[in-house]
Design an enzyme around this catalytic site. Sequence first.
Site, PDB file in Angstrom:
ATOM      1  N   LYS A   2       0.954  -1.222  -0.075  1.00  0.00           N
ATOM      2  CA  LYS A   2      -0.111  -0.076   0.115  1.00  0.00           C
ATOM      3  C   LYS A   2       0.805   1.214  -0.100  1.00  0.00           C
ATOM      4  O   LYS A   2       0.703   2.126   0.641  1.00  0.00           O
ATOM      5  CB  LYS A   2      -1.016   0.086   1.285  1.00  0.00           C
ATOM      6  CG  LYS A   2      -2.007  -1.149   1.203  1.00  0.00           C
ATOM      7  CD  LYS A   2      -3.037  -0.973   2.310  1.00  0.00           C
ATOM      8  CE  LYS A   2      -4.184  -2.073   2.024  1.00  0.00           C
ATOM      9  NZ  LYS A   2      -3.662  -3.377   2.487  1.00  0.00           N
TER      10      LYS A   2
HETATM   11  O1  LIG Z   1      -5.161  -4.111  -0.256  1.00  0.00           O
HETATM   12  C1  LIG Z   1      -5.568  -5.125   0.554  1.00  0.00           C
HETATM   13  O2  LIG Z   1      -5.383  -6.184   0.356  1.00  0.00           O
HETATM   14  C2  LIG Z   1      -6.763  -4.786   1.545  1.00  0.00           C
HETATM   15  C3  LIG Z   1      -7.498  -3.777   1.008  1.00  0.00           C
HETATM   16  C4  LIG Z   1      -8.967  -3.670   1.792  1.00  0.00           C
HETATM   17  O3  LIG Z   1      -9.564  -2.784   1.300  1.00  0.00           O
HETATM   18  N1  LIG Z   1      -9.069  -4.390   2.789  1.00  0.00           N
HETATM   19  C5  LIG Z   1      -8.269  -5.444   3.135  1.00  0.00           C
HETATM   20  O4  LIG Z   1      -8.562  -6.215   4.215  1.00  0.00           O
HETATM   21  N2  LIG Z   1      -7.040  -5.492   2.484  1.00  0.00           N
HETATM   22  C6  LIG Z   1      -6.032  -6.601   3.115  1.00  0.00           C
HETATM   23  O5  LIG Z   1      -6.516  -7.961   2.501  1.00  0.00           O
HETATM   24  C7  LIG Z   1      -6.378  -8.639   3.735  1.00  0.00           C
HETATM   25  C8  LIG Z   1      -7.524  -9.178   4.537  1.00  0.00           C
HETATM   26  O6  LIG Z   1      -7.582 -10.292   5.219  1.00  0.00           O
HETATM   27  P1  LIG Z   1      -8.611 -11.265   5.913  1.00  0.00           P
HETATM   28  O7  LIG Z   1      -9.682 -10.437   6.320  1.00  0.00           O
HETATM   29  O8  LIG Z   1      -7.782 -12.094   6.699  1.00  0.00           O
HETATM   30  O9  LIG Z   1      -8.912 -12.080   4.348  1.00  0.00           O
HETATM   31  C9  LIG Z   1      -5.531  -8.201   4.779  1.00  0.00           C
HETATM   32  O10 LIG Z   1      -4.130  -8.296   4.380  1.00  0.00           O
HETATM   33  C10 LIG Z   1      -5.649  -6.508   4.488  1.00  0.00           C
HETATM   34  O11 LIG Z   1      -4.683  -5.704   4.860  1.00  0.00           O
END
Ligand SMILES: O=C(O)c1cc(=O)[nH]c(=O)n1[C@@H]1O[C@H](COP(=O)(O)O)[C@@H](O)[C@H]1O
Length: 278
Positions: free
Chosen positions: A98
């Site tokens: 990011k």
């Molecule tokens: O850019 C990302 O990956 C991201 C963007 C977003 O809007 N929301 C989001 O949850 N993420 C990332 O996606 C992953 C979600 O993780 P889980 O909720 O465990 O599936 C994490 O690594 C967050 O940092």
Amino acid sequence: MVRAPFGARLRVAMDQRGPICAGIDPHPQLMHAWGLSTDIAGLTEFSRRCADAFAETAAIVKPQVAFFEAYGSPGLAVLEETIAALRSGGALVLADAKRGDIGSTMSAYARAWLDDASPLASDAVTLSPYLGFGSLQPALELAQQTGRGVFALAATSNPEGRTVQRARCSGGTTVAQMIVDEAGSRNREAEPMGSVGVVIGATLSEIPDLKDLNGPVLLPGVGAQGGTPGSVAKLMGEYGHLAVPAVSRDILRSGPDVARLRTATTQAAESFAFLKQS
Ligand SMILES: O=C(O)c1cc(=O)[nH]c(=O)n1[C@@H]1O[C@H](COP(=O)(O)O)[C@@H](O)[C@H]1O
């Protein structure tokens, strides 16, 4: 090294392995649940198991860089090894860093994540366009030169995001829509899809119009944050073929056994196999 554009490589990988992006998020709670210590030895073992499980099963894998940075330089060394192991097994790697800064600093971030000479070089990187989409130009250029990709945060999965992303620009479109349109303007003419993707939360109730994007849409928020195959289908509509649902904790909870992690990955990919048809 000459490689095909990221968008084309991602299309092939998604067609072969299914559309999901498996996340590597070494949360301390997960490391405990896997029976690991939360020190560098635990991080190393966690990451090795993820790389073993995902390298030959997932189309694309997203290590969350913050969990490695938290360990300083030893953590970054583990991230470098993880990126190399995933890529040598055939998975594409999306570094979830990011990044976003003024253009001159952005060039350095671009070199870190997108330059062949960097030990952290990945197939793509997540970028924050909130210093202005144009500030990402050095990364867009280097990605294009090296056959790599980027994913710009457009409409994020967290509820706080809407205060910024749903705000309206002077022309009346939302900020999120403006980011999707900026990405799309870099993907024109690309076949089968461009290399400038966007991030849109699988948890949202409405999303920007994707008609001019012609690029991949990373959809984090599946599983632990409440997103489902049904919600992704509804959000993506006729653009399902662009969707890359991202799943981290929901797969990682199947660890530490590598075979179970593999099964969870292929099952997640199967649950989104319908996207290819749209
Ligand atoms: O850019 C990302 O990956 C991201 C963007 C977003 O809007 N929301 C989001 O949850 N993420 C990332 O996606 C992953 C979600 O993780 P889980 O909720 O465990 O599936 C994490 O690594 C967050 O940092």
